[in-house]
Design an enzyme around this catalytic site. Structure first.
Site, PDB file in Angstrom:
ATOM      1  N   GLY A 239       0.763  -1.245   0.000  1.00 15.88           N
ATOM      2  CA  GLY A 239       0.000   0.000   0.000  1.00 15.88           C
ATOM      3  C   GLY A 239       0.790   1.289   0.000  1.00 15.88           C
ATOM      4  CD  GLU A 273       0.497  -9.141   1.434  1.00 18.25           C
ATOM      5  OE1 GLU A 273      -0.396  -8.407   0.963  1.00 18.25           O
ATOM      6  OE2 GLU A 273       0.254 -10.188   2.053  1.00 18.25           O
ATOM      7  N   GLY A 275       3.827  -3.394  -3.860  1.00 21.65           N
ATOM      8  CA  GLY A 275       3.774  -3.533  -5.312  1.00 21.65           C
ATOM      9  C   GLY A 275       4.217  -2.231  -5.942  1.00 21.65           C
ATOM     10  NE  ARG A 276       0.032   2.515  -5.961  1.00 19.75           N
ATOM     11  CZ  ARG A 276      -1.110   2.487  -6.678  1.00 19.75           C
ATOM     12  NH1 ARG A 276      -1.166   3.105  -7.833  1.00 19.75           N
ATOM     13  NH2 ARG A 276      -2.167   1.855  -6.235  1.00 19.75           N
ATOM     14  NE  ARG A 312      -2.879   3.253 -11.266  1.00 18.23           N
ATOM     15  CZ  ARG A 312      -2.825   4.449 -10.725  1.00 18.23           C
ATOM     16  NH1 ARG A 312      -2.347   5.466 -11.423  1.00 18.23           N
ATOM     17  NH2 ARG A 312      -3.234   4.653  -9.498  1.00 18.23           N
ATOM     18  CB  CYS A 343     -15.146   3.403 -30.076  1.00 16.17           C
ATOM     19  SG  CYS A 343     -14.333   3.301 -31.657  1.00 16.17           S
ATOM     20  CD  GLU A 344     -15.710   2.592 -23.513  1.00 18.02           C
ATOM     21  OE1 GLU A 344     -16.109   3.290 -22.565  1.00 18.02           O
ATOM     22  OE2 GLU A 344     -15.737   1.364 -23.534  1.00 18.02           O
TER      23      GLU A 344
HETATM   24  N1  LLP Z   1      -1.427  -6.913  -0.858  1.00 18.82           N
HETATM   25  C1  LLP Z   1      -2.742  -7.025  -1.132  1.00 18.82           C
HETATM   26  C2  LLP Z   1      -3.538  -8.004  -0.411  1.00 18.82           C
HETATM   27  C3  LLP Z   1      -3.313  -6.187  -2.100  1.00 18.82           C
HETATM   28  O1  LLP Z   1      -4.619  -6.293  -2.356  1.00 18.82           O
HETATM   29  C4  LLP Z   1      -2.521  -5.242  -2.785  1.00 18.82           C
HETATM   30  C5  LLP Z   1      -3.095  -4.371  -3.804  1.00 18.82           C
HETATM   31  C6  LLP Z   1      -1.139  -5.181  -2.473  1.00 18.82           C
HETATM   32  C7  LLP Z   1      -0.639  -6.033  -1.502  1.00 18.82           C
HETATM   33  C8  LLP Z   1      -0.201  -4.233  -3.140  1.00 18.82           C
HETATM   34  O2  LLP Z   1      -0.535  -2.908  -2.948  1.00 18.82           O
HETATM   35  P1  LLP Z   1       0.467  -1.741  -3.419  1.00 18.82           P
HETATM   36  O3  LLP Z   1       1.734  -1.863  -2.598  1.00 18.82           O
HETATM   37  O4  LLP Z   1       0.758  -1.936  -4.858  1.00 18.82           O
HETATM   38  O5  LLP Z   1      -0.286  -0.507  -3.147  1.00 18.82           O
HETATM   39  N2  LLP Z   1      -5.285  -1.056  -9.570  1.00 18.82           N
HETATM   40  C9  LLP Z   1      -5.106  -0.076  -8.535  1.00 18.82           C
HETATM   41  C10 LLP Z   1      -4.451  -0.653  -7.320  1.00 18.82           C
HETATM   42  C11 LLP Z   1      -5.173  -1.853  -6.738  1.00 18.82           C
HETATM   43  C12 LLP Z   1      -4.444  -2.425  -5.554  1.00 18.82           C
HETATM   44  C13 LLP Z   1      -5.001  -3.750  -5.207  1.00 18.82           C
HETATM   45  N3  LLP Z   1      -4.323  -4.407  -4.127  1.00 18.82           N
HETATM   46  C14 LLP Z   1      -4.310   1.094  -9.103  1.00 18.82           C
HETATM   47  O6  LLP Z   1      -3.969   1.082 -10.276  1.00 18.82           O
HETATM   48  O7  LLP Z   1      -4.056   2.066  -8.401  1.00 18.82           O
END
Ligand code: LLP
Length: 419
Positions: A239, A273, A275-276, A312, A343-344
């Protein structure tokens, strides 16, 4: 984003010109910097210092095998949400024992796969899921390691679609329900309680919600200890946000140090965990202007990438900085929309943005697209998905080929008897 900078007026990824990549592979394409990925992962490790930990990269943010392999080789584990993600992770040589499995809708088949591979932990999100997992474990004669995902009811103060830790969200169990779920799991011979888990949302740019969640989790851990339940893992989810424009989120090292500080008395292994915050600013989407036009007051740049390639902006009204691949005069900006060929009306990459004058054929880079860019792309409007390129210092490699029109119809058939 130091890995993307201008050299002699051309935008480079590390030491490779984006223009050169475009000339070789065509447009659009995603381009990732391996050094940015490595540095962000290293920052997480530095934050932990000697504290027992496991950094499980959130595969949903970027699931390219080369990305996973790069992080895995540095010691990353993986946070997965599907059998398909587990398959990718194993293909990328990340050992199953470093994998945690999140998600509200795991199927029997996915559970069997994950259990047979020997993942570290299932982050269970409901009592019905627990019952099914126990059944699967019994049938396979193999205990399932579990944690419960609890919903600490904290407001992550982020976009409502990516906020997950509130009671009204579908994720996890409330703190009260979690206690009774742990009691039930304790009595189940096919479940091995190994941890506790939460994830409060995404693109969070302040420390307070994370620390708030951890404090609430700690209370629960101590209640569980009193009940005789000892945990090995405390999984805090992902997150941490990034800077898309003017946001100033804590850096991974700061964020982890604050967590380690708050978790000082805990001897469990801390799992995160992210990601981003690892891959978001490691990537850009490079696209070419096909046409320019003005409708009344409005100027449009129609580019060859659309909402199917980067969803996004349309989905969350997300801001992604637009940079021209050839450096331009910053004094001569005019407001314009950058739109795709779909086409949107919602098919845009940027709206009402001060931009330099672009010409047919100009290349632009949509910045901060390394997370939830390619992984959320689709074939909408029968558009082949774009290639992914990884840069390693002064060389680059196509790490996923551009799809072809033939790929688009793979698996489809027309019944012999017609319609
Ligand atoms: N762990 C769990 C259980 C999650 O559901 C997520 C993201 C993460 C870790 C990783 O979160 P991060 O560190 O990347 O914030 N598509 C959306 C983001 C959806 C996130 C879903 N879960 C966007 O483009 O902003």
């Amino acid at each position: 984003m130091d890995c993307f900078s201008y050299k002699d007026g051309i935008l480079f990824c590390e030491q490779v010109s984006l223009e050169n990549i475009a000339n070789e592979v065509g447009t659009p394409f995603y381009c990732y910097s391996s050094s940015h990925l490595k540095e962000r992962f290293a920052a997480y490790k530095r934050g932990f210092g000697t504290k027992k930990h496991l950094v499980c990269f959130a595969v949903k943010s970027n699931s390219n095998l080369a990305v996973l392999n790069c992080l895995g080789s540095l010691g990353a584990g993986a946070d997965i949400v599907s059998g398909g993600e587990l398959y990718r992770v194993l293909k990328a040589n990340i050992p199953a024992k470093r994998v945690v499995y999140s998600g509200v809708g795991k199927t029997r088949q996915e559970m069997e796969y994950a259990l047979s591979e020997g993942i570290a932990m299932f982050n269970v999100e409901s009592e019905q899921e627990m019952i099914l997992l126990s059944e699967v474990a019994k049938k396979m004669g193999k205990k399932a390691p579990i944690s419960f995902r609890v919903n600490p009811d904290v407001d992550a103060k982020t976009h409502p679609y990516i906020s997950t830790g509130l009671k009204k969200n579908k994720f996890g169990l409330s703190m009260e329900r979690a206690i009774s779920a742990y009691e039930k799991a304790m009595k189940d011979p096919w479940l091995e309680i190994t941890g506790i888990d939460c994830h409060i949302g995404s693109q969070i740019v302040e420390m307070a919600p994370f620390l708030d969640a951890l404090r609430r989790l700690k209370k629960l851990v101590s209640r569980l200890t009193d009940m005789g339940i000892c945990l090995s893992y405390i999984d805090l989810g992902g997150g941490l946000g990034i800077s898309y424009s003017k946001e100033t989120p804590p850096q991974p090292e700061e964020y982890i140090s604050a967590i380690v500080n708050e978790a000082a008395e805990l001897d469990q292994t801390i799992i995160v965990e992210p990601g981003r915050s690892i891959c978001g600013n490691a990537g850009v989407l490079v696209t070419k202007v096909l046409y320019t036009k003005e409708n009344g007051q409005k100027r449009f740049y129609i580019v060859d990438a659309g909402m199917n390639d980067l969803g996004r902006p349309s989905l969350y009204d997300a801001y992604h900085e637009i940079r021209t691949v050839r450096q331009t005069d910053k004094d001569k900006l005019a407001e314009a929309d950058v739109v795709g060929p779909i086409c949107e009306t919602g098919d845009f990459l940027a709206r009402s943005r001060p931009l330099p004058q672009l010409e047919q054929g100009s290349l632009i880079a949509v910045m901060s697209s390394g997370a939830y860019g390619f992984t959320m792309s689709s074939n909408y409007n029968s558009r082949p998905r774009v290639p992914e390129i990884m840069v390693y210092g002064d060389r680059f490699q196509v790490v996923r080929e551009r799809e072809t029109w033939q790929d688009l119809v793979k698996g489809e058939s027309i019944p012999e008897e017609g319609c």
